[in-house]
Write a protein that holds these residues in place. Structure first.
Motif, PDB file in Angstrom:
ATOM      1  N   TYR A 111       0.832  -1.200   0.000  1.00 58.17           N
ATOM      2  CA  TYR A 111       0.000   0.000   0.000  1.00 58.17           C
ATOM      3  C   TYR A 111       0.873   1.259   0.000  1.00 58.17           C
ATOM      4  O   TYR A 111       0.632   2.212  -0.727  1.00 58.17           O
ATOM      5  N   GLU A 112       1.922   1.190   0.854  1.00 55.31           N
ATOM      6  CA  GLU A 112       2.836   2.322   0.950  1.00 55.31           C
ATOM      7  C   GLU A 112       3.509   2.591  -0.404  1.00 55.31           C
ATOM      8  O   GLU A 112       3.592   3.727  -0.864  1.00 55.31           O
ATOM      9  N   HIS A 113       3.957   1.507  -1.019  1.00 49.85           N
ATOM     10  CA  HIS A 113       4.599   1.610  -2.328  1.00 49.85           C
ATOM     11  C   HIS A 113       3.623   2.196  -3.353  1.00 49.85           C
ATOM     12  O   HIS A 113       3.980   3.078  -4.148  1.00 49.85           O
ATOM     13  N   PHE A 114       2.390   1.724  -3.283  1.00 53.32           N
ATOM     14  CA  PHE A 114       1.349   2.189  -4.209  1.00 53.32           C
ATOM     15  C   PHE A 114       1.112   3.698  -4.039  1.00 53.32           C
ATOM     16  O   PHE A 114       1.080   4.449  -5.020  1.00 53.32           O
ATOM     17  N   MET A 115       0.995   4.121  -2.767  1.00 55.78           N
ATOM     18  CA  MET A 115       0.729   5.540  -2.527  1.00 55.78           C
ATOM     19  C   MET A 115       1.931   6.406  -2.925  1.00 55.78           C
ATOM     20  O   MET A 115       1.747   7.551  -3.333  1.00 55.78           O
ATOM     21  N   GLU A 116       3.125   5.823  -2.824  1.00 61.33           N
ATOM     22  CA  GLU A 116       4.309   6.566  -3.300  1.00 61.33           C
ATOM     23  C   GLU A 116       4.234   6.777  -4.815  1.00 61.33           C
ATOM     24  O   GLU A 116       4.570   7.837  -5.324  1.00 61.33           O
TER      25      GLU A 116
ATOM     26  N   GLY B 173       3.055  10.765  -9.205  1.00 58.65           N
ATOM     27  CA  GLY B 173       2.375  11.027 -10.480  1.00 58.65           C
ATOM     28  C   GLY B 173       2.488   9.894 -11.476  1.00 58.65           C
ATOM     29  O   GLY B 173       2.260  10.082 -12.665  1.00 58.65           O
ATOM     30  N   GLU B 174       2.848   8.718 -10.983  1.00 61.83           N
ATOM     31  CA  GLU B 174       2.925   7.566 -11.895  1.00 61.83           C
ATOM     32  C   GLU B 174       1.541   7.084 -12.262  1.00 61.83           C
ATOM     33  O   GLU B 174       0.581   7.274 -11.521  1.00 61.83           O
ATOM     34  N   LYS B 175       1.451   6.416 -13.418  1.00 65.23           N
ATOM     35  CA  LYS B 175       0.168   5.849 -13.849  1.00 65.23           C
ATOM     36  C   LYS B 175       0.058   4.404 -13.360  1.00 65.23           C
ATOM     37  O   LYS B 175       0.996   3.619 -13.511  1.00 65.23           O
ATOM     38  N   ILE B 176      -1.090   4.075 -12.819  1.00 68.36           N
ATOM     39  CA  ILE B 176      -1.364   2.696 -12.418  1.00 68.36           C
ATOM     40  C   ILE B 176      -2.001   1.988 -13.615  1.00 68.36           C
ATOM     41  O   ILE B 176      -2.880   2.549 -14.269  1.00 68.36           O
TER      42      ILE B 176
ATOM     43  N   TRP C  59      -0.493  -4.044  -8.986  1.00 65.81           N
ATOM     44  CA  TRP C  59      -1.135  -4.219  -7.678  1.00 65.81           C
ATOM     45  C   TRP C  59      -1.836  -2.927  -7.301  1.00 65.81           C
ATOM     46  O   TRP C  59      -1.317  -1.825  -7.527  1.00 65.81           O
ATOM     47  N   MET C  60      -3.022  -3.038  -6.747  1.00 59.14           N
ATOM     48  CA  MET C  60      -3.727  -1.845  -6.251  1.00 59.14           C
ATOM     49  C   MET C  60      -4.563  -2.242  -5.042  1.00 59.14           C
ATOM     50  O   MET C  60      -5.030  -3.386  -4.957  1.00 59.14           O
ATOM     51  N   PRO C  61      -4.738  -1.315  -4.100  1.00 58.00           N
ATOM     52  CA  PRO C  61      -5.585  -1.647  -2.946  1.00 58.00           C
ATOM     53  C   PRO C  61      -7.026  -1.860  -3.396  1.00 58.00           C
ATOM     54  O   PRO C  61      -7.477  -1.230  -4.359  1.00 58.00           O
ATOM     55  N   ASP C  62      -7.725  -2.737  -2.695  1.00 56.51           N
ATOM     56  CA  ASP C  62      -9.119  -3.018  -3.043  1.00 56.51           C
ATOM     57  C   ASP C  62      -9.954  -1.743  -3.101  1.00 56.51           C
ATOM     58  O   ASP C  62     -10.828  -1.595  -3.945  1.00 56.51           O
ATOM     59  N   ASP C  63      -9.640  -0.874  -2.159  1.00 61.12           N
ATOM     60  CA  ASP C  63     -10.375   0.369  -2.049  1.00 61.12           C
ATOM     61  C   ASP C  63     -10.267   1.196  -3.338  1.00 61.12           C
ATOM     62  O   ASP C  63     -11.244   1.785  -3.820  1.00 61.12           O
ATOM     63  N   TYR C  64      -9.046   1.235  -3.896  1.00 62.36           N
ATOM     64  CA  TYR C  64      -8.786   1.969  -5.139  1.00 62.36           C
ATOM     65  C   TYR C  64      -9.544   1.300  -6.286  1.00 62.36           C
ATOM     66  O   TYR C  64     -10.235   1.953  -7.071  1.00 62.36           O
TER      67      TYR C  64
END
Lengths: 321, 259
Positions: A16-21, A26-29, A34-39
């Motif tokens: 999650y921390e890596h994802f939020m970083e 400004g990176e594109k997912i 991997w992404m949090p369920d919430d996202y």
């Protein structure tokens, strides 16, 4: 010897921390990241609602496609509504990719629409009884859509941002097509001008509602705030509404129309438009399927789905061979 | 001149009315991808009709919009098959439209339209030649689209085959109205505006026979009929009246102004 830790070995918190970083940088997912369920849930909610709104949005305008009052207008409105269906398709494809890991498909989107679980945009629950509405929808509803979609062109979810890029490019044509219909009526006979003013009176409140309430306290819903945290969107509902006013109110006045809100004006001290807010309880009623045309439009969608059931079965059988 | 105008009216009205029927499907097609494709085809066909209306205007007929919106049904020259409703109900309320009928009508018509355009490409009337060449570029894709549907549904479930067979019987009963060039046919052919209708018909019959053969379907019996009248003579059904009333609803409120 250095050991490398694979991403899969990280704890969920670390992921999650890596994802939020990545979001902060400004990176594109992308779809397979991997992404949090919430996202994921936020995106599914937003994009399936957006996609299905494009498809339901074809229905009020569809009413005017066969009736458009010249060959040129017939061609233009056919192209316009076709674009909207195309946007719906593009967006549903993005939503389908997000839903795939959950074992869900387009069929679920359709069933959620029919059951009322999946909502569509408030404007498409409204009546469009005259040709003036065909112009008003394309000019101001599409104009509003451009404003709210443009802010998501830099959305943190790559596939959505790319779909919006294509969609916004076409929406600009739609707004021009709408403006052309509106100008022809505005420069026409007294009857044509009356048709247009009536239409604006009918659509104004829906346009205020289009951007959603100022804050969560009106509807008790905080999806907008969450979407900002994840950089799916970048502006608040009210910022978008103000942008819409700044762009369109002078144009509406310039063609001699009256906005059905006597209080509306630009406050120089706050640099904001002051206006009569919509009744957000009414908004909730509309989007929950109690708008003037909600049930008819859903019934039309449902009946076409049912009458074509045999075609889907035939195609599925071909696929199985 | 009369024969040339009659021919162009047939071409214009065939595309105009079938595009109108197609536009009623908007938002109601079997899936979203088809909605996008079908509405693109209808838009193209409406564009083809517009080009023909412009040719007529250049030949001294009414201005294109007036011609499209203000004519009485008996002045229309489209084949009756193309005006027939998509099914019961209306495009706004409880449509009960038949996709099999739509596929068969559009496929049979597209095969014929291609054959007719190939002939018009060599017409003695140059403006018609030029329009035919332009239209052919798009028509190629329409034909492919309908052929895919036609073959798929004819070779799928029993229900699909049954519906397609019923639709073919229905379309066959009126398709003679598409194949005929009407009362001025002799002059049209003599002036080399278009090939003999019997030549076009033979080409069409063999194209249909071929695809039916390839899908293990029996050829339809006898000749295509003209059971509901000859549209080339201005004979039409109430379905056309309804279509014109709808497509002209806004225009007729004031034909003199700009919309």
């Amino acid at each position: 010897m250095q050991t490398y830790l694979s991403f899969d070995d990280l704890t969920n918190e670390e992921k999650y921390e890596h994802f939020m970083e990545r979001i902060a940088a400004g990176e594109k997912i992308e779809a397979d990241d991997w992404m949090p369920d919430d996202y994921r849930q936020s995106l599914i909610r937003l994009i399936s609602m957006h996609g299905i709104s494009e498809i339901m949005g074809a229905l009020p305008e569809k009413e005017w496609v066969p009736k458009a009052p010249s060959l040129h207008r017939k061609l233009a409105i056919m192209a316009k509504v076709q674009d909207e269906m195309g946007h719906g398709q593009l967006l549903l494809r993005v939503a389908e990719d997000l839903m795939a890991p959950l074992g869900k498909t387009r069929e679920h989107i359709m069933q959620d629409l029919f059951s009322g679980k999946l909502k569509f945009h408030n404007v498409f629950h409204m009546e469009a009884p005259t040709w003036g509405d065909a112009g008003m929808i394309a000019w101001l509803v599409d104009g509003a859509a451009i404003i709210s979609q443009s802010m998501m062109l830099d959305s943190s979810y790559g596939p959505y941002a790319r779909a919006l890029k294509r969609i916004c490019a076409e929406e600009v044509f739609h707004a021009q097509h709408g403006e052309s219909i509106v100008l022809a009526l505005a420069e026409g006979t007294a009857e044509q001008r009356a048709l247009l003013q009536d239409s604006l009176n009918r659509w104004w409140t829906s346009l205020i509602m289009f951007f959603g309430p100022k804050s969560a306290k009106e509807t008790g819903n905080s999806n907008a705030d969450k979407n900002i945290m994840y950089k799916i969107r970048t502006k608040t509902n009210e910022e978008l509404r103000q942008e819409f006013f700044t762009k369109y109110i002078p144009r509406i006045w310039a063609i001699g129309l009256t906005i059905p809100d006597e209080t509306i004006h630009f406050d120089e001290s706050t640099q904001l438009w002051v206006y009569k807010d919509a009744d957000w309880n009414e908004f909730k009623q509309i989007v929950s399927g109690h708008g003037p045309r909600s049930q008819e439009r859903l019934a039309l969608r449902q009946s076409s789905y049912d009458m074509n059931g045999w075609v889907r079965e035939a195609l599925a059988a071909k696929k199985a061979i | 001149m009369k024969a040339l105008k009659e021919l162009i009216y047939q071409l214009a009205d065939d595309d105009f009315i079938l595009a109108y029927r197609g536009s009623e499907w908007l938002g109601l097609a079997p899936h979203i991808e088809e909605d996008v494709a079908f509405s693109s085809i209808n838009q193209d066909m409406m564009g083809h009709a517009t080009m023909y209306f412009q040719l007529l205007e250049a030949l001294g007929e009414q201005e294109a919009d007036q011609n499209a919106h203000l004519r009485a049904p008996e002045a229309f020259r489209n084949a009756v098959l193309l005006e027939e409703v998509n099914g019961t109900g209306s495009y706004l309320h409880q449509p009960n439209y038949d996709w099999a009928f739509t596929v068969v009508r559009n496929y049979f018509y597209s095969v014929h339209k291609k054959i007719r355009l190939d002939s018009l490409r060599l017409s003695s009337y140059e403006p018609l030649r030029n329009v035919a060449k332009k239209i052919l570029m798009e028509q190629q894709y329409h034909l492919m689209h309908w052929e895919v549907w036609f073959r798929q549904l004819l070779t799928s479930t029993d229900e699909a085959k049954r519906r397609m067979t019923e639709a073919m019987v229905k379309v066959w009963a009126s398709f003679g109205g598409v194949l005929t060039l009407g009362p001025y046919y002799g002059e049209m052919v003599k002036a080399n505006f278009i090939d003999d209708e019997n030549v076009l018909k033979t080409r069409w019959m063999s194209a249909i026979k071929k695809v039916l053969n390839e899908t293990n379907t029996n050829m339809l019996p006898g000749e295509p009929g003209m059971t509901s009248g000859n549209g080339r003579k201005g004979e039409h059904t109430t379905d056309l009246q309804q279509a014109i009333a709808t497509l002209a609803e806004v225009y007729v409120t004031n034909p003199a102004v700009s919309w």
